[in-house]
Motif scaffolding. Structure first.
Motif, PDB file in Angstrom:
ATOM      1  N   GLY A  64       9.530 -19.451  12.020  1.00  0.00           N
ATOM      2  CA  GLY A  64       8.609 -18.301  12.981  1.00  0.00           C
ATOM      3  C   GLY A  64       8.445 -18.743  13.872  1.00  0.00           C
ATOM      4  O   GLY A  64       9.360 -19.371  14.533  1.00  0.00           O
ATOM      5  N   ASP A  88       2.296 -12.241  13.034  1.00  0.00           N
ATOM      6  CA  ASP A  88       3.058 -14.245  12.611  1.00  0.00           C
ATOM      7  C   ASP A  88       2.672 -14.570  13.553  1.00  0.00           C
ATOM      8  O   ASP A  88       4.048 -15.712  13.381  1.00  0.00           O
ATOM      9  CB  ASP A  88       3.932 -13.029  12.034  1.00  0.00           C
ATOM     10  CG  ASP A  88       4.133 -14.615  10.467  1.00  0.00           C
ATOM     11  OD1 ASP A  88       3.769 -15.465  10.889  1.00  0.00           O
ATOM     12  OD2 ASP A  88       5.324 -14.149  10.259  1.00  0.00           O
ATOM     13  N   ALA A 118       3.561 -17.712  15.678  1.00  0.00           N
ATOM     14  CA  ALA A 118       4.463 -18.742  14.731  1.00  0.00           C
ATOM     15  C   ALA A 118       4.336 -20.020  15.167  1.00  0.00           C
ATOM     16  O   ALA A 118       5.802 -20.660  14.548  1.00  0.00           O
ATOM     17  CB  ALA A 118       4.728 -18.737  13.012  1.00  0.00           C
ATOM     18  N   ASP A 135      -0.475 -17.543   2.903  1.00  0.00           N
ATOM     19  CA  ASP A 135       0.485 -16.565   3.449  1.00  0.00           C
ATOM     20  C   ASP A 135       1.369 -18.446   3.856  1.00  0.00           C
ATOM     21  O   ASP A 135       0.836 -19.506   4.729  1.00  0.00           O
ATOM     22  CB  ASP A 135       0.055 -16.123   4.635  1.00  0.00           C
ATOM     23  CG  ASP A 135       1.020 -15.775   5.545  1.00  0.00           C
ATOM     24  OD1 ASP A 135       2.805 -15.165   5.902  1.00  0.00           O
ATOM     25  OD2 ASP A 135       1.748 -16.928   6.888  1.00  0.00           O
ATOM     26  N   HIS A 156      -0.888 -16.949  13.377  1.00  0.00           N
ATOM     27  CA  HIS A 156      -0.830 -19.212  12.801  1.00  0.00           C
ATOM     28  C   HIS A 156      -1.635 -19.625  14.552  1.00  0.00           C
ATOM     29  O   HIS A 156      -1.320 -20.186  15.506  1.00  0.00           O
ATOM     30  CB  HIS A 156      -0.201 -19.396  12.228  1.00  0.00           C
ATOM     31  CG  HIS A 156       0.776 -18.809  11.164  1.00  0.00           C
ATOM     32  ND1 HIS A 156       0.463 -19.218  10.579  1.00  0.00           N
ATOM     33  CD2 HIS A 156       1.673 -17.854  11.150  1.00  0.00           C
ATOM     34  CE1 HIS A 156       0.725 -17.992   9.279  1.00  0.00           C
ATOM     35  NE2 HIS A 156       1.283 -17.615   9.846  1.00  0.00           N
ATOM     36  N   VAL A 173      13.127 -18.173  10.769  1.00  0.00           N
ATOM     37  CA  VAL A 173      11.328 -16.873  10.469  1.00  0.00           C
ATOM     38  C   VAL A 173      11.635 -16.706   8.871  1.00  0.00           C
ATOM     39  O   VAL A 173      12.984 -16.101   8.708  1.00  0.00           O
ATOM     40  CB  VAL A 173      11.344 -15.995  11.641  1.00  0.00           C
ATOM     41  CG1 VAL A 173      12.940 -14.906  11.302  1.00  0.00           C
ATOM     42  CG2 VAL A 173      10.473 -15.400  11.501  1.00  0.00           C
ATOM     43  N   ASN A 174      10.741 -16.538   8.445  1.00  0.00           N
ATOM     44  CA  ASN A 174      10.461 -16.232   6.867  1.00  0.00           C
ATOM     45  C   ASN A 174       9.213 -15.284   7.247  1.00  0.00           C
ATOM     46  O   ASN A 174       8.479 -15.268   7.268  1.00  0.00           O
ATOM     47  CB  ASN A 174       9.459 -16.975   6.450  1.00  0.00           C
ATOM     48  CG  ASN A 174       9.415 -17.863   4.531  1.00  0.00           C
ATOM     49  OD1 ASN A 174      10.893 -16.432   4.588  1.00  0.00           O
ATOM     50  ND2 ASN A 174       9.157 -18.027   4.063  1.00  0.00           N
TER      51      ASN A 174
HETATM   52  N1  NCD Z   1       6.313 -17.059   9.388  1.00  0.00           N
HETATM   53  C1  NCD Z   1       6.895 -18.498   9.916  1.00  0.00           C
HETATM   54  O1  NCD Z   1       8.035 -18.311   9.621  1.00  0.00           O
HETATM   55  N2  NCD Z   1       6.372 -19.033   9.375  1.00  0.00           N
HETATM   56  C2  NCD Z   1       4.428 -19.049   9.067  1.00  0.00           C
HETATM   57  C3  NCD Z   1       4.994 -19.359   7.375  1.00  0.00           C
HETATM   58  C4  NCD Z   1       4.972 -18.488   6.457  1.00  0.00           C
HETATM   59  O2  NCD Z   1       5.623 -17.081   6.284  1.00  0.00           O
HETATM   60  O3  NCD Z   1       6.530 -18.735   5.891  1.00  0.00           O
HETATM   61  C5  NCD Z   1       4.071 -20.666   9.664  1.00  0.00           C
HETATM   62  O4  NCD Z   1       3.913 -21.336   9.137  1.00  0.00           O
HETATM   63  O5  NCD Z   1       5.193 -21.275  10.299  1.00  0.00           O
END
Ligand code: NCD
Length: 424
Positions: free
Chosen positions: A321, A302, A304, A149, A57, A274-275
């Motif tokens: 993130g 990822d 973020a 995403d 990101h 986090v996701n």
């Molecule tokens: N991985 C994360 O925790 N965050 C991601 C997007 C997402 O996948 O939620 C983000 O853009 O911040």
């Protein structure tokens, strides 16, 4: 840049093999006369193909306070990367040829890594109608990966249509697997720790149900599916089954899901939010095993980044993130050990293949494009968030001692990192 176009990397071990010298000239790993080359002393260092991140990101356009294409590119180069795929959840969303071309151009201008934009699957990531996938594919950015995403393409009919559409040009849909009805209000992994903390849980089945559905859709359509940030043992089993059936599916795991568990939430420090969420140790174990045996194809960061006000607040209000680009190699090294060939496969060759980045993912041997990184495996470093090249500070590894250090990175024969420091 005034740097010479010729480098002699002396006494380097290519992927752990016996020491050799690598001549870098005119953007490729060359053979021949090293006269006049600038010498890089690589005694004790290991050369790897430049790393490729399929899931970054960069926050530009829209949240340049958290990251820009340039700051994220610098963090990537320092982490040993020569290419990153930029996620589409920017503001505006990268759902048109105009936005993906802007991100592509900003990447070229920064010139630190190749920035390959990912296009959104649906307009505004809203999950209602398909974005202009064809226009993004034929744009100057030549988009091949599409992803919502941050959001799941939860409508099965839309997911089917997207898979059908990209099949025509060999594209791939990268799914954020999360059944939204099962994760309403979720704050962390659904399990014993969440119960203890009184936080709403994000059940493993919310991920597994979408992956199971999507591998069946991909099989039905005969198209390519990539699964983002796989986080549970059950997901690994679904993927194992799908791969055994010959479904065209690939999968990634993040460094944080390979190392950290949901116990971290007991600190209530939102840096661990986090996701998908951090999972129990049994899932971490299954993910490590799957990365080794190939059911999971790649490590993707990822990365973020989030601004201070979005992270240093109450857990429930914090954005999910974590930073990842500058620590991914060290964490993978701590998980896989010094199996350089496997690290090269999971962090460079396989992600380059999935993304269709032909100039990347080549071992640094004569004739290959000079996209490579030099690592000191014996070095140890303590992670200090203040030292990050990212505009954000949300690393979950602050204060931890990690193995390995990136000493140099070359992009098409030009150093982007030397002596562990960014060149520009
Ligand atoms: N991985 C994360 O925790 N965050 C991601 C997007 C997402 O996948 O939620 C983000 O853009 O911040």
């Amino acid at each position: 840049m005034n740097a010479p176009h010729k480098y002699l990397i002396k006494g380097v071990s290519v992927l752990g093999r016996p020491k050799t010298d690598l001549l870098i000239q005119d953007g490729v790993v060359a053979e021949g006369d090293a006269k006049g080359a600038e010498v890089v002393d690589a005694d004790g260092l290991v050369a790897l193909p430049g790393l490729v991140d399929l899931h970054t990101h960069l926050r530009e356009p829209g949240r340049e306070d958290a990251e820009t294409v340039e700051s994220g590119s610098r963090a990537a180069a320092l982490g040993g990367y020569t290419a990153v795929c930029a996620m589409a959840n920017t503001s505006p969303v990268a759902d048109t040829a105009g936005v993906v071309e802007q991100v592509y151009r900003l990447g070229r201008e920064a010139g630190l890594v190749d920035v390959q934009p990912i296009g959104a699957v649906t307009v505004g990531l809203a999950g209602e109608r398909l974005a202009e996938l064809g226009a993004m594919a034929t744009s100057a950015a030549a988009v091949r990966i599409f992803s919502d995403d941050g959001h799941c393409v939860s409508d099965p009919k839309l997911m089917r249509r997207a898979l059908e559409y990209v099949k025509a040009f060999g594209g791939v849909i990268a799914q954020h697997a999360e059944e939204p009805r099962l994760t309403e209000g979720a704050q962390m992994h659904e399990g014993e720790v969440a119960t203890r903390l009184g936080l709403t849980g994000w059940p493993a089945v919310a991920e597994e149900a979408i992956i199971a559905r999507d591998v069946l859709l991909a099989e039905h359509v005969g198209s390519r599916l990539h699964v983002c940030h796989v986080s549970t043992a059950g997901s690994v089993e679904v993927l194992r089954h799908a791969k055994a059936r010959g479904v065209r599916v690939t999968a990634e795991v993040t460094p944080h899901h390979l190392l950290l568990t949901d116990e971290r939430a007991t600190s209530y420090d939102p840096v661990f939010k986090v996701n998908p969420p951090l999972r129990p140790a049994s899932d971490v174990e299954a993910l490590r095993k799957a990365l080794k045996d190939g059911v999971i194809d790649i490590v993707a960061t990822d990365h973020a980044p989030h601004a201070v006000e979005d992270k240093e607040c109450e857990w429930a209000y914090a954005r999910p993130g974590m930073l990842g680009l500058e620590t991914a190699l060290s964490i993978t090294l701590s998980v896989l050990g010094e199996d350089w060939d496997l690290i090269a496969e999971r962090m460079s060759r396989a992600p380059a293949r999935i993304a269709g980045l032909d100039g990347h993912g080549h071992d640094p041997v004569p004739g290959a494009p000079a996209n490579l990184t030099l690592v000191d495996p014996a070095a140890r470093r303590v992670v200090d968030p203040a030292e990050s090249a990212s505009r954000s500070r949300n690393t979950p590894y602050a204060g931890m001692t990690l193995p390995g250090r990136v000493v140099a990175t070359f992009l098409r024969g030009t150093p982007t990192v030397l002596d562990g420091k960014a060149v520009k």
